[in-house]
Design a protein around this motif. Structure first.
Motif, PDB file in Angstrom:
ATOM      1  N   LYS A 175     109.945  33.229  56.712  1.00 10.52           N
ATOM      2  CA  LYS A 175     110.344  34.509  56.150  1.00 10.52           C
ATOM      3  C   LYS A 175     111.714  34.680  55.622  1.00 10.52           C
ATOM      4  O   LYS A 175     112.733  34.699  56.352  1.00 10.52           O
ATOM      5  N   LYS A 176     111.592  34.963  54.306  1.00  9.30           N
ATOM      6  CA  LYS A 176     112.929  34.890  53.711  1.00  9.30           C
ATOM      7  C   LYS A 176     113.798  36.341  53.984  1.00  9.30           C
ATOM      8  O   LYS A 176     113.220  37.518  54.205  1.00  9.30           O
ATOM      9  N   ASN A 177     115.241  35.785  54.026  1.00 11.80           N
ATOM     10  CA  ASN A 177     115.969  37.249  54.324  1.00 11.80           C
ATOM     11  C   ASN A 177     115.931  38.286  53.206  1.00 11.80           C
ATOM     12  O   ASN A 177     116.149  39.269  53.778  1.00 11.80           O
ATOM     13  N   GLU A 178     115.895  38.002  52.156  1.00 10.79           N
ATOM     14  CA  GLU A 178     115.649  38.934  51.106  1.00 10.79           C
ATOM     15  C   GLU A 178     114.499  40.000  51.332  1.00 10.79           C
ATOM     16  O   GLU A 178     114.692  41.056  50.933  1.00 10.79           O
ATOM     17  N   ILE A 179     113.402  39.355  51.665  1.00 13.88           N
ATOM     18  CA  ILE A 179     112.193  39.953  51.842  1.00 13.88           C
ATOM     19  C   ILE A 179     112.267  41.103  53.196  1.00 13.88           C
ATOM     20  O   ILE A 179     111.866  42.180  53.043  1.00 13.88           O
ATOM     21  N   ARG A 180     112.784  40.354  54.310  1.00  9.26           N
ATOM     22  CA  ARG A 180     113.163  41.369  55.428  1.00  9.26           C
ATOM     23  C   ARG A 180     114.274  42.551  55.115  1.00  9.26           C
ATOM     24  O   ARG A 180     114.203  43.541  55.417  1.00  9.26           O
ATOM     25  N   ARG A 181     115.231  42.213  54.232  1.00  7.43           N
ATOM     26  CA  ARG A 181     116.075  43.282  53.801  1.00  7.43           C
ATOM     27  C   ARG A 181     115.302  44.110  52.768  1.00  7.43           C
ATOM     28  O   ARG A 181     115.623  45.435  52.886  1.00  7.43           O
ATOM     29  N   LYS A 182     114.488  43.935  52.133  1.00  6.27           N
ATOM     30  CA  LYS A 182     113.610  44.658  51.140  1.00  6.27           C
ATOM     31  C   LYS A 182     112.748  45.568  51.905  1.00  6.27           C
ATOM     32  O   LYS A 182     112.619  46.851  51.768  1.00  6.27           O
ATOM     33  N   GLU A 183     112.293  45.095  52.915  1.00  2.00           N
ATOM     34  CA  GLU A 183     111.491  45.758  53.945  1.00  2.00           C
ATOM     35  C   GLU A 183     112.098  46.926  54.910  1.00  2.00           C
ATOM     36  O   GLU A 183     111.721  48.128  55.053  1.00  2.00           O
ATOM     37  N   PHE A 184     113.380  46.538  55.057  1.00  2.00           N
ATOM     38  CA  PHE A 184     114.230  47.223  55.785  1.00  2.00           C
ATOM     39  C   PHE A 184     114.611  48.669  54.903  1.00  2.00           C
ATOM     40  O   PHE A 184     114.522  49.827  55.203  1.00  2.00           O
ATOM     41  N   SER A 185     114.868  48.274  53.616  1.00  2.00           N
ATOM     42  CA  SER A 185     115.314  49.142  52.589  1.00  2.00           C
ATOM     43  C   SER A 185     113.933  50.202  52.226  1.00  2.00           C
ATOM     44  O   SER A 185     114.345  51.460  52.345  1.00  2.00           O
ATOM     45  N   GLU A 186     112.873  49.892  52.342  1.00  2.00           N
ATOM     46  CA  GLU A 186     111.553  50.605  52.102  1.00  2.00           C
ATOM     47  C   GLU A 186     111.525  51.458  53.450  1.00  2.00           C
ATOM     48  O   GLU A 186     110.941  52.798  53.357  1.00  2.00           O
ATOM     49  N   LEU A 187     111.889  51.108  54.595  1.00  2.00           N
ATOM     50  CA  LEU A 187     111.554  51.851  55.650  1.00  2.00           C
ATOM     51  C   LEU A 187     112.513  52.935  55.789  1.00  2.00           C
ATOM     52  O   LEU A 187     112.056  54.040  56.155  1.00  2.00           O
ATOM     53  N   LEU A 188     113.816  52.639  55.247  1.00  2.00           N
ATOM     54  CA  LEU A 188     114.856  53.885  55.406  1.00  2.00           C
ATOM     55  C   LEU A 188     114.408  54.811  54.084  1.00  2.00           C
ATOM     56  O   LEU A 188     114.594  55.954  54.436  1.00  2.00           O
ATOM     57  N   ASP A 189     114.142  54.252  52.919  1.00  2.00           N
ATOM     58  CA  ASP A 189     113.713  55.151  51.819  1.00  2.00           C
ATOM     59  C   ASP A 189     114.933  56.272  51.750  1.00  2.00           C
ATOM     60  O   ASP A 189     114.591  57.401  51.503  1.00  2.00           O
TER      61      ASP A 189
END
Length: 344
Positions: free
Chosen positions: A258-272
Motif C-alpha cells: 500500500k503506497k504512502n500517497e494513498i495512506r495520506r490521501k485517505e487520512f486527508s479525506e478522513l479529516l476533511d
C-alpha cells in the motif's frame, strides 16, 4: 519521579542557561557586524577584479580589510567570561539526576571549538584566514545555543499546560482524549509525546480559529497514560487521526504494498478540513496548500506517536500493531516539527 518533578528540574537548569543566552546576544551583535564588513570586503574584491581602476579599488580594498580587522578588535571576545559561564552550566548539568533532553555533547563541543578558534586567531597575529574559521565556529556555537533554548521553551509549554488543569465541571463544548501508550517510555519520551499531541491540537486550533486551549488533567509516566481536555471538535479529530493511523499501520503490515500517497490521501479525506472550516464560516479561498501542509504535519505526528508503541488505547478502543520494532520518541525540536508554537 513524577513529571512535575522532572519539569521543575529542567526549569531550574534553564535559570543557569539564561547567562549563556546573554552571551549569545552579545556574540550575535559581533557576528552581524563582522558579516556586514565581510560583505563589503567581498564587494570590493569583485570590483577590483572587474575594473581597471586599480589604484582606487586597491585603496578601497585596503580600507575594507582594515574595517574587517577593526570589527574584531573593537569587540574582542571575552573568552574567559564565556568559559566561566559554560563551565557553571556544565556543573549544573552534571548535577541533574535525569537524562538531559538536549544534545549536551555537541553543544559543549561547539563551545570548545569556538574558544579554540578564537585563541588560534589571536595567537597568529589576527590572520584573516583564521578569522573566517573563527567566525564560522561562532555561527555554529550560536546555532547550538538556540537549539537548546528552543527545547527549553518546549518544556515550558508543557509546564504551563499542567498549571492550567481544569478543576471545574466540563461544559458541553469540551472534549476529552484519553490516551495510553503501553510500551515503557522514558521521561524524555513522555514529554516528547505530550509536545506532539499539543502540536497537533495547536495546528487545528489555529486553522479552525478556536480559542479553547488544550489542558492536561491527568498524566502517569512509565507506560504513558494521559487525560486531556480541549475543544470538543478538535479532540474528536485527534482521536480519529490516532485510531486511523493505528489501524492503517496494522493493515500495512498485512499489505506492505500500500503506497504512502494513498495512506495520506485517505487520512486527508478522513479529516476533511476544508469542509469543517466552511461549516464554521471560515473563508477557504486559496487555502488548499496550507491545508495540504497541515494534513501532512498531522499524519506524520500521528504516525510518530503510534510507532512508539506496539499497543495503544485511544479513549475506549485498544489497537495492537505488528511493527518490526518500536521507534523511540526523541525530544528533538527538529524531529517534532519546527511548527511548534512556543510563544503562546
Amino acid at each position: 519521579m513524577l513529571l512535575n518533578d522532572v519539569l521543575d528540574e529542567y526549569i531550574n537548569l534553564e535559570k543557569e542557561f539564561q547567562n549563556i543566552l546573554a552571551i549569545k546576544n552579545d556574540l550575535e551583535k559581533i557576528l552581524n557586524k563582522y558579516l556586514k564588513q565581510k560583505k563589503e570586503f567581498i564587494q570590493y574584491i569583485f570590483s577590483y577584479n572587474n575594473t581597471g581602476e586599480v589604484v582606487q579599488n586597491s585603496s578601497r580594498l585596503l580600507d575594507a580589510i582594515n574595517n574587517l580587522k577593526k570589527c574584531l578588535d573593537q569587540d574582542k571576545f571575552q573568552v574567559t567570561s564565556y568559559q566561566r559561564e559554560i563551565f557553571k552550566f556544565q556543573i549544573r548539568c552534571n548535577e541533574v539526576k535525569i537524562k538531559l533532553f538536549f544534545d549536551y555533547e555537541n553543544f559543549i563541543k561547539s563551545a570548545e571549538t569556538f574558544f579554540e578558534k578564537v585563541e588560534e586567531y589571536y595567537q597568529e597575529s589576527k590572520n584573516p584566514n583564521r578569522a573566517y574559521i573563527m567566525m564560522d565556529s561562532l555561527d555554529e556555537f550560536i546555532k547550538k545555543i538556540e537549539e537548546v533554548n528552543l527545547q527549553f521553551k518546549g518544556l515550558h509549554s508543557i509546564s504551563e499546560v499542567l498549571e492550567k488543569r481544569n478543576k471545574s465541571n466540563l461544559d458541553p463544548e469540551i472534549g476529552i482524549l484519553e490516551l495510553k501508550l503501553f510500551s515503557q517510555l522514558n521521561l524524555n519520551e513522555v514529554i516528547a509525546a505530550l509536545l506532539i499531541i499539543r502540536n497537533m491540537y495547536e495546528q487545528l486550533r489555529n486553522l479552525l480559529e478556536t480559542k479553547k486551549e488544550i489542558e492536561i488533567i491527568k498524566i502517569e509516566t512509565g507506560s504513558l497514560f494521559s487525560k486531556l481536555l480541549g475543544d470538543k471538535t478538535i479532540m474528536a479529530m485527534i482521536s480519529g487521526m490516532l485510531m486511523y493511523v493505528a489501524k492503517d499501520l496494522y493493515n500495512s503490515s498485512l499489505n506492505p504494498l500500500k503506497k504512502n500517497e494513498i495512506r495520506r490521501k485517505e487520512f486527508s479525506e478522513l479529516l476533511d478540513l476544508k469542509v469543517k472550516m466552511q461549516n464554521l464560516g471560515i473563508n477557504t479561498n486559496g487555502i488548499d496548500k496550507k491545508i495540504e501542509d497541515i494534513n501532512n504535519i498531522l499524519f506524520d505526528a500521528s504516525e510518530m506517536l503510534i510507532k512508539s508503541t506496539d499497543k495503544i488505547k485511544v479513549n475506549d478502543e485498544v489497537f495492537k500493531m505488528k511493527l518490526p520494532e518500536r521507534t523511540e520518541l526523541e525530544l528533538d525540536y527538529k524531529k517534532l516539527g519546527q511548527q511548534l508554537d512556543y510563544k503562546n
